[in-house]
Design an enzyme around this catalytic site. Structure first.
Site, short mmCIF file in Angstrom:
data_model
loop_
_atom_site.label_atom_id
_atom_site.label_comp_id
_atom_site.label_asym_id
_atom_site.label_seq_id
_atom_site.Cartn_x
_atom_site.Cartn_y
_atom_site.Cartn_z
CB ILE A 17 9.33 37.10 27.72
CG1 ILE A 17 10.50 38.04 28.06
CG2 ILE A 17 9.76 35.96 26.80
CD1 ILE A 17 11.51 37.47 29.00
CG ASP A 40 15.51 28.26 23.38
OD1 ASP A 40 16.27 27.28 23.49
OD2 ASP A 40 15.77 29.25 22.67
CB THR A 128 11.06 27.90 37.19
OG1 THR A 128 10.49 28.81 36.24
CG2 THR A 128 12.01 28.65 38.09
CE1 TYR A 131 17.13 22.32 30.39
CE2 TYR A 131 18.42 24.23 31.03
CZ TYR A 131 18.13 23.21 30.12
OH TYR A 131 18.85 23.12 28.95
N1 APR Z 1 6.97 34.31 28.10
C1 APR Z 1 7.38 34.26 29.40
N2 APR Z 1 7.63 33.11 30.06
C2 APR Z 1 7.45 31.95 29.36
C3 APR Z 1 7.03 31.92 28.01
C4 APR Z 1 6.78 33.17 27.39
N3 APR Z 1 6.39 33.26 26.10
N4 APR Z 1 6.96 30.60 27.63
C5 APR Z 1 7.31 29.86 28.70
N5 APR Z 1 7.59 30.66 29.75
C6 APR Z 1 8.00 30.30 31.10
C7 APR Z 1 7.66 28.91 31.58
O1 APR Z 1 6.31 28.84 32.00
C8 APR Z 1 8.63 28.80 32.76
O2 APR Z 1 8.07 29.44 33.89
O3 APR Z 1 9.41 30.35 31.16
C9 APR Z 1 9.84 29.64 32.30
C10 APR Z 1 11.06 28.81 31.92
O4 APR Z 1 10.62 27.59 31.34
P1 APR Z 1 11.38 26.92 30.09
O5 APR Z 1 11.09 27.72 28.88
O6 APR Z 1 11.02 25.48 30.10
O7 APR Z 1 12.92 27.12 30.41
P2 APR Z 1 13.89 26.31 31.40
O8 APR Z 1 13.18 25.68 32.53
O9 APR Z 1 15.01 27.28 31.68
O10 APR Z 1 14.44 25.12 30.47
C11 APR Z 1 15.28 25.47 29.39
O11 APR Z 1 13.94 24.25 27.85
O12 APR Z 1 12.96 25.07 25.98
C12 APR Z 1 14.05 24.40 26.44
O13 APR Z 1 15.78 25.01 24.89
C13 APR Z 1 15.32 25.17 26.22
O14 APR Z 1 16.70 23.33 26.79
C14 APR Z 1 16.20 24.56 27.26
C15 APR Z 1 15.25 24.33 28.42
#
Ligand code: APR
Length: 178
Positions: A17, A40, A128, A131
């Site tokens: 992304i 993030d 996903t 979380y």
């Molecule tokens: N581009 C697109 N998708 C990504 C990328 C990227 N560069 N990196 C990770 N993902 C995907 C993951 O594989 C997953 O499918 O983003 C999705 C969301 O995963 P997380 O980043 O773990 O987010 P979430 O499950 O919403 O948890 C949020 O995680 O990183 C911490 O600070 C954040 O506390 C918050 C929590």
């Protein structure tokens, strides 16, 4: 996979992304807004310190960002113009209003884009990863919320950027029958 809904292109791709050149990209943040792991961490690394500085100002003004709400900052060093940060819900089994909170996250990001005149937006699969929200349920919530919104409000493109082939396939299957 690409589908036209009204005049809006709904696009599902596998990728990173942080490389998307849409008007905004969405960050799956936490309520503290000051970064983390996963997408993030990737967005803060790629976008640079300016993003965190703006998040700190938002924190100073309004405090933490509640789950399901959204705030907007610069895109920093990335190709995108803006990052829209939203804390999705942590999955606790489905009895703590998680589905509605995830719907709120998608809706509030789209609404913030509209309010800022942004015509194209990229979403990750919110909640996903860390979380633990079941991805098939999350995909259905994400796609139905987006479809409802773009039937009311004109956007040029809504793009889902899935990090793995497996996640892309889940979203493609859900899009076929919703
Ligand atoms: N581009 C697109 N998708 C990504 C990328 C990227 N560069 N990196 C990770 N993902 C995907 C993951 O594989 C997953 O499918 O983003 C999705 C969301 O995963 P997380 O980043 O773990 O987010 P979430 O499950 O919403 O948890 C949020 O995680 O990183 C911490 O600070 C954040 O506390 C918050 C929590």
């Amino acid at each position: 996979m690409e589908k036209m809904i009204g005049k809006t292109r709904l696009n599902l791709i596998q990728g990173d992304i942080t490389l998307q050149e849409t008007g905004a990209i969405v960050n799956a943040a936490n309520t503290g807004l000051l970064g983390g792991g996963g997408v993030d961490g990737a967005i803060h690394r790629a976008g640079g310190p300016e993003i965190r500085e703006e998040c700190k100002k938002i924190r100073a003004k309004q405090g933490k960002c509640p789950t399901g709400e959204a705030v907007i900052t610069t895109g920093g060093n990335m190709a995108t113009g803006h990052v829209i940060h939203t804390p999705g819900p942590v999955w606790h089994g489905g009895n703590r209003n998680e589905e509605q909170l995830l719907r709120n996250s998608y809706y509030n990001c789209l609404n913030l884009a509209k309010e800022n005149g942004i015509k194209s937006i990229s979403f990750p699969s919110i909640s996903t990863g860390v979380y633990r929200f079941p991805i098939d349920k999350a995909a259905r919530i994400a796609l139905t919320t987006v479809k409802e919104f773009i039937q009311e409000h004109k956007l040029e493109e809504v793009r889902f950027v899935l990090f793995s082939e497996k996640d892309l396939k889940v979203y493609e299957e859900v899009l076929k029958d919703c």
